[in-house]
Design an enzyme around this catalytic site. Structure first.
Site, short mmCIF file in Angstrom:
data_model
loop_
_atom_site.label_atom_id
_atom_site.label_comp_id
_atom_site.label_asym_id
_atom_site.label_seq_id
_atom_site.Cartn_x
_atom_site.Cartn_y
_atom_site.Cartn_z
CG ASN A 9 52.03 80.28 53.11
OD1 ASN A 9 53.10 80.46 52.54
ND2 ASN A 9 51.10 79.44 52.66
CE LYS A 11 49.08 80.87 50.19
NZ LYS A 11 47.79 80.44 49.67
CG HIS A 95 50.19 75.06 51.36
ND1 HIS A 95 49.43 75.25 50.22
CD2 HIS A 95 49.80 76.00 52.24
CE1 HIS A 95 48.62 76.29 50.42
NE2 HIS A 95 48.82 76.76 51.64
CD GLU A 97 48.63 77.71 47.56
OE1 GLU A 97 49.77 78.08 47.87
OE2 GLU A 97 47.60 78.36 47.84
CD GLU A 167 46.48 76.37 55.05
OE1 GLU A 167 46.49 77.58 55.33
OE2 GLU A 167 47.17 75.89 54.15
N GLY A 173 42.50 81.26 49.66
CA GLY A 173 42.55 82.30 48.64
C GLY A 173 41.23 82.60 47.97
CB SER A 213 39.76 83.20 53.14
OG SER A 213 39.95 82.81 51.80
N GLY A 235 47.10 85.38 52.13
CA GLY A 235 46.94 86.72 51.54
C GLY A 235 47.09 87.87 52.53
P1 PGA Z 1 44.87 82.45 52.30
O1 PGA Z 1 46.02 81.31 52.28
O2 PGA Z 1 44.87 83.04 53.68
O3 PGA Z 1 45.28 83.43 51.24
O4 PGA Z 1 43.59 81.76 52.00
C1 PGA Z 1 46.20 80.45 53.35
C2 PGA Z 1 47.23 79.42 53.02
O5 PGA Z 1 47.21 78.89 51.89
O6 PGA Z 1 48.10 79.10 53.83
#
Ligand code: PGA
Length: 256
Positions: A9, A11, A95, A97, A167, A173, A213, A235
């Site tokens: 992802n 983002k 998601h 976010e 998640e 993150g 993460s 990330g």
């Molecule tokens: P992250 O993001 O690996 O940076 O924690 C995962 C996601 O939001 O899909």
């Protein structure tokens, strides 16, 4: 055995040139890998470019969102047919976010899931609890409710084409991953609630990914859990080397 998937992802990162370069590096880094599904989910503006780069490889294309109508006066939205047209097979929905910044509710998620399936896109439905909810011991209840609500109204056959990504918001993150046991426990509950609503067969086939993460160091112990069928990587998917290591470690686990 259930399908294993690793999703990158990206983002809101990478313009077209950078996205093409990253996709090329990932493609090269994954030569020789088979059986698992590896999906790149760049931003909308880079989908077409990434589609060109990954054509004919193991990699598949995913979008990070969609709108539920096929076309019309919906300024700023992107439809399922447009995603199919650019070569997407997968689409992430709900998601955290988007829930946080765009106010995406369970009923919006449900409409989007239905629209994706209607257009033969595989929805990757994201669920997960906040830190406060985990601390209050509500993780499983929150996630069960999100799963039930997102899949409500689907037939058992349709559920066979769905992917769930667990998640936990506190892990996204932040560098704090859920422990493999914590992930496994929630995944188990997701499978139980799916079996309850749609029957054993779709529940047993349902790929449940962990996200939050995920780095190369975490993937092997996560994959060792019975209920973890892959990862949604944020990330670390922006660095070809780290992402390819994650995929290779998941693949090695498959071979065991
Ligand atoms: P992250 O993001 O690996 O940076 O924690 C995962 C996601 O939001 O899909």
């Amino acid at each position: 055995m259930r399908q294993v998937l690793i999703v990158g992802n990206w983002k809101m990162h990478k313009g077209q040139t950078e996205a093409a370069a990253l996709a090329r590096e990932v493609r090269q880094g994954l030569e020789g890998i088979d059986r698992l599904k590896v999906i790149l989910a760049p931003p909308f503006t880079a989908l077409a470019k990434v589609a060109e780069v990954i054509a004919g490889s193991l990699l598949e294309l995913g979008a990070q969102n969609l709108f539920w109508e096929a076309e019309g006066a919906y300024t700023g939205e992107v439809s399922p047919t447009m995603l199919c047209d650019v070569g997407c097979r997968y689409v992430m929905i709900g998601h955290s976010e988007r829930r946080q910044w765009l106010g995406e509710s369970d009923s919006v998620v449900r409409r989007k899931v239905k629209a994706a399936l209607h257009h033969h896109l595989i929805p990757i439905v994201c669920v997960g609890e906040s830190l406060a909810q985990r601390q209050a011991g509500q993780s499983c209840a929150v996630v069960e409710h999100q799963v039930e609500s997102s899949l409500d109204g689907l037939s058992p056959e349709q559920v066979q084409d769905v992917v769930i990504a667990y998640e936990p918001i506190w892990a996204i993150g932040t560098g704090h991953t859920a422990s493999p046991a914590q992930a496994n426990e929630v995944h188990h509950r997701i499978r139980l609630v799916t079996a309850d609503r749609f029957g054993k067969k779709p529940a047993e086939r349902l790929p449940i990914l962990y996200g939050g993460s995920v780095k190369p160091d975490h993937i092997a112990p996560l994959m060792a859990e019975q209920e973890v069928d892959g990862a949604l990587v944020g990330g670390a998917s922006l660095q070809a080397e780290a992402f390819c290591r994650i995929v290779r470690l998941a693949w090695e686990h498959l071979k065991e």
